[in-house]
Scaffold this active site. Structure first.
Site, mmCIF file in Angstrom:
data_model
loop_
_atom_site.group_PDB
_atom_site.id
_atom_site.type_symbol
_atom_site.label_atom_id
_atom_site.label_comp_id
_atom_site.label_asym_id
_atom_site.label_seq_id
_atom_site.Cartn_x
_atom_site.Cartn_y
_atom_site.Cartn_z
ATOM 1 N N GLY A 47 0.826 -1.206 0.000
ATOM 2 C CA GLY A 47 0.000 0.000 0.000
ATOM 3 C C GLY A 47 0.857 1.251 0.000
ATOM 4 O O GLY A 47 0.619 2.183 0.774
ATOM 5 N N SER A 96 -0.007 5.778 -1.775
ATOM 6 C CA SER A 96 -0.666 6.971 -1.234
ATOM 7 C C SER A 96 -0.677 6.912 0.282
ATOM 8 O O SER A 96 -0.271 5.920 0.893
ATOM 9 C CB SER A 96 -2.107 7.074 -1.766
ATOM 10 O OG SER A 96 -2.871 5.955 -1.329
ATOM 11 N N ILE A 105 -0.312 7.029 4.245
ATOM 12 C CA ILE A 105 0.774 6.747 5.171
ATOM 13 C C ILE A 105 1.889 5.951 4.487
ATOM 14 O O ILE A 105 3.072 6.206 4.709
ATOM 15 C CB ILE A 105 0.240 5.998 6.410
ATOM 16 C CG1 ILE A 105 -0.574 6.961 7.294
ATOM 17 C CG2 ILE A 105 1.385 5.390 7.221
ATOM 18 C CD1 ILE A 105 -1.236 6.305 8.495
ATOM 19 N N GLY A 106 1.521 4.991 3.631
ATOM 20 C CA GLY A 106 2.533 4.194 2.946
ATOM 21 C C GLY A 106 3.450 5.028 2.074
ATOM 22 O O GLY A 106 4.669 4.842 2.078
ATOM 23 N N TYR A 156 -13.568 -3.380 11.747
ATOM 24 C CA TYR A 156 -12.239 -2.788 11.550
ATOM 25 C C TYR A 156 -11.384 -3.010 12.802
ATOM 26 O O TYR A 156 -10.235 -3.463 12.710
ATOM 27 C CB TYR A 156 -12.371 -1.290 11.264
ATOM 28 C CG TYR A 156 -11.055 -0.607 10.993
ATOM 29 C CD1 TYR A 156 -10.393 -0.779 9.783
ATOM 30 C CD2 TYR A 156 -10.459 0.217 11.953
ATOM 31 C CE1 TYR A 156 -9.180 -0.157 9.529
ATOM 32 C CE2 TYR A 156 -9.255 0.844 11.711
ATOM 33 C CZ TYR A 156 -8.616 0.656 10.506
ATOM 34 O OH TYR A 156 -7.412 1.274 10.267
#
Length: 269
Positions: free
Chosen positions: A10, A13, A15-16, A144
């Protein structure tokens, strides 16, 4: 020694991308991943490769690609994930399975793929990106929370299993940061006339406010760099504003029902 080789799931975009950008600036050799490489034809911050964490074959091919190019893999950052909201009772089963496949089974596929190489080279570092939400069951974000909580527990178990191989495992748990996760999050529909209609809608509005007011993802990137460079990193690194980190302390010291009441008041339930 040559620059450490880092693989970030990931990485296109949010945080990655922030982590990959920061580590590249620090001299690391970074590979990020995305499910659809065609969407990023001009991406030139670091190497971006195709990977679908839900597909073990895709995972194996991506990991093999990095190892064949670099001869080693020093750091895996399990960052790819999806959000989901909805009442536990009303969330569609297929969406429950999808969020577990991405947020829990996906990182496990990645871990299984990199461990043989890390054992062979005598060490490595795995950072699992969970969430502060993984330390508690949040209303209308129960699935989540469950995926991130499960990954946090796997982190603790694996830490003991692989320690003798020189491999360290860390649970990085961000709070709310300014990313596009809210836009990509699955929202179970607010059903008119449902027993949860008003409470769920109010909670959705509150969640979106928090993400919009979130912190700079570069704050997470700096913590990741600290973890990689630490001689003996901790297992848990919660990252977020003071009140979010304080909530973890309160959960440890307050009676369950008292803590639950704090959460209910926060979400106006």
């Amino acid at each position: 020694m040559d620059s450490k080789v880092v693989l970030i799931t990931g990485g296109s975009s949010g945080i990655g991308k922030a982590i990959g950008t920061y580590l590249t600036q620090k001299g690391y050799k970074v590979y990020g991943t995305t499910r659809n490489l065609a969407k990023y034809p001009n991406f030139d911050v670091f190497d971006l490769i195709t990977l679908d964490v839900q597909d073990p074959k895709s995972v194996g091919e991506a990991v093999s690609h990095v190892i064949s190019k670099e001869g080693r893999l020093d750091v895996l950052i399990n960052n790819a994930g999806v959000g989901i909201t909805g009442p536990v009772e009303e969330t569609p089963q297929e969406e429950i399975l999808n969020v577990f496949d991405t947020n829990f089974h996906g990182p496990v596929h990645m871990i299984k793929a990199v461990l043989p190489q890390m054992r062979e080279q005598g060490g490595g570092r795995i950072i699992n990106t969970t969430s502060i939400a993984g330390y508690m069951g949040l209303p209308f974000r129960g699935y989540y929370s469950a995926t991130k909580g499960a990954l946090g527990l796997i982190t603790e178990a694996l830490s003991m299993e692989v320690r003798k191989f020189g491999i360290t495992i860390t649970n990085l748990a961000p709070g709310d940061f300014a990313t596009n996760i809210a836009a990509g999050r699955y929202h179970a529909p607010v059903i008119e006339g449902s027993a949860y209609e008003e409470d769920y809608q109010n909670s959705l509005d509150l969640m979106n406010e928090h993400v919009d007011a979130g912190g700079d993802p570069m704050q997470v990137a700096r913590i990741v760099h600290k973890i990689i460079e630490a001689k003996n990193p901790k297992i848990h690194y919660p990252v977020g504003e003071f009140t979010q980190r304080l909530s973890l302390v309160l959960k440890k010291i307050l009676p369950d029902r008292v803590y639950e009441k704090l959460l209910r008041n926060h979400y106006k339930l």
